[in-house]
Design a protein around this motif. Sequence first.
Motif, short mmCIF file in Angstrom:
data_model
loop_
_atom_site.label_atom_id
_atom_site.label_comp_id
_atom_site.label_asym_id
_atom_site.label_seq_id
_atom_site.Cartn_x
_atom_site.Cartn_y
_atom_site.Cartn_z
N UNK A 96 0.84 -1.20 0.00
CA UNK A 96 0.00 0.00 0.00
C UNK A 96 0.87 1.25 0.00
N UNK A 97 0.40 2.26 -0.70
CA UNK A 97 1.11 3.54 -0.71
C UNK A 97 0.86 4.29 0.59
N UNK A 98 1.92 4.79 1.20
CA UNK A 98 1.78 5.59 2.40
C UNK A 98 3.01 6.49 2.57
N UNK A 99 3.18 7.03 3.79
CA UNK A 99 4.30 7.93 4.04
C UNK A 99 4.99 7.58 5.35
N UNK A 100 6.27 7.93 5.43
CA UNK A 100 6.99 7.99 6.69
C UNK A 100 6.88 9.44 7.15
N UNK A 101 6.08 9.70 8.20
CA UNK A 101 5.78 11.09 8.55
C UNK A 101 6.91 11.78 9.30
N UNK A 102 7.91 11.03 9.75
CA UNK A 102 9.06 11.67 10.37
C UNK A 102 10.05 12.15 9.31
N UNK A 103 10.29 11.30 8.31
CA UNK A 103 11.23 11.65 7.25
C UNK A 103 10.57 12.36 6.08
#
Length: 363
Positions: A309-316
């Motif tokens: 699934x497409x998502x994000x690393x919200x820290x980086x």
Amino acid sequence: MKNTFGTSVAVTIIGESHGEYIGAVIDGLAPGIHVNEEYINHMLFLRRPSGKIATPRKEKDEFKIISGVNNNTTTGTPITILIPNENVKSGDYSQMRTVARPSHADYTAQCKYHGFQDSRGGGHFSGRITAALVAAGAICKYALEQKGIYIGTHVKKCAGIADRDFGALLSDINLLNQRTFAVLEESHIEEMTNAIIEASSNGDSVGGILETAITGMPEGIGEPWFDSVESLLSHMMFSIPAVKGIEFGAGFKLADMKGSDANDPIKIENGKIVTVTNNNGGINGGITNGMPIIFRTAVKPTPTIFKPQNTVDFQNMTEIILEPKGRHDPAIVNRARVVQDAASAIVICDALALRYGTDWLKG
């Protein structure tokens, strides 16, 4: 963070998915109410995962009541229930602390708690916490049954397969409260189970609809505006993980009816005022009318699936492809039904105590 529901009878939940304990505190229950530990164990058993259609995480849920109960009877002081977490695998989540799993609360928790939240297994947002809610609700539900009020929930639909409607309510409720997979038509157990297994084998998940009946409710409970019975139940139901919709009685079908079809004709039966139909689900003007309360909730598919699934690393602040790890249910709806029972019992106990006083629940 506010974790308390209720005014006269209030329940507070505590804990995280991979913490040492989860638990609940019930405040406001009258002294002298019998606490049936076998009944609590049975409700926790109905919530427990079983077979191929559930998470491999198995917890014993050996609860301990550490206050508010003496000789199996409430003392009138706060009841504290603790349930240990024993089968945890926190390492499954060590690489995902800053990754937002789609349709989970990871990103919203980061926004609210600024990175201090316990992210292991979903932390405080995990469905694991519902075990504490079930234990607390079991005490309330048993107390209601001593007053002739019964609650039962069935899987009305799962993976597009529909169960029959409620019929003879008391016998249907009794049947549901014994079944580990709560459907009214036994043949649907295998059909729904196979559909869940098929989705799981494809790395996917399914949702469904839960339908709850509450029978034996007296007339005149609830308030006409902000604390209507629908408002109180809706508030609580949306606290159950994965619930995304609710309707009462005929619900959204009412939008397509004429008034002549939607209205519930009124008559006298055995000296009691009743309605011929129950399109309003036992509630008029936010107040119970003595007919069974009927409502349904929409339960979304388990958000963790074993597909990229497409998502994000919200820290980086980078976009990534998520390959989930961990132990998860391919369907929540079949286990959530006992959570809905427990949650309903807490709401009804609070509403009755507000109307009649806390001692009314003692019997």
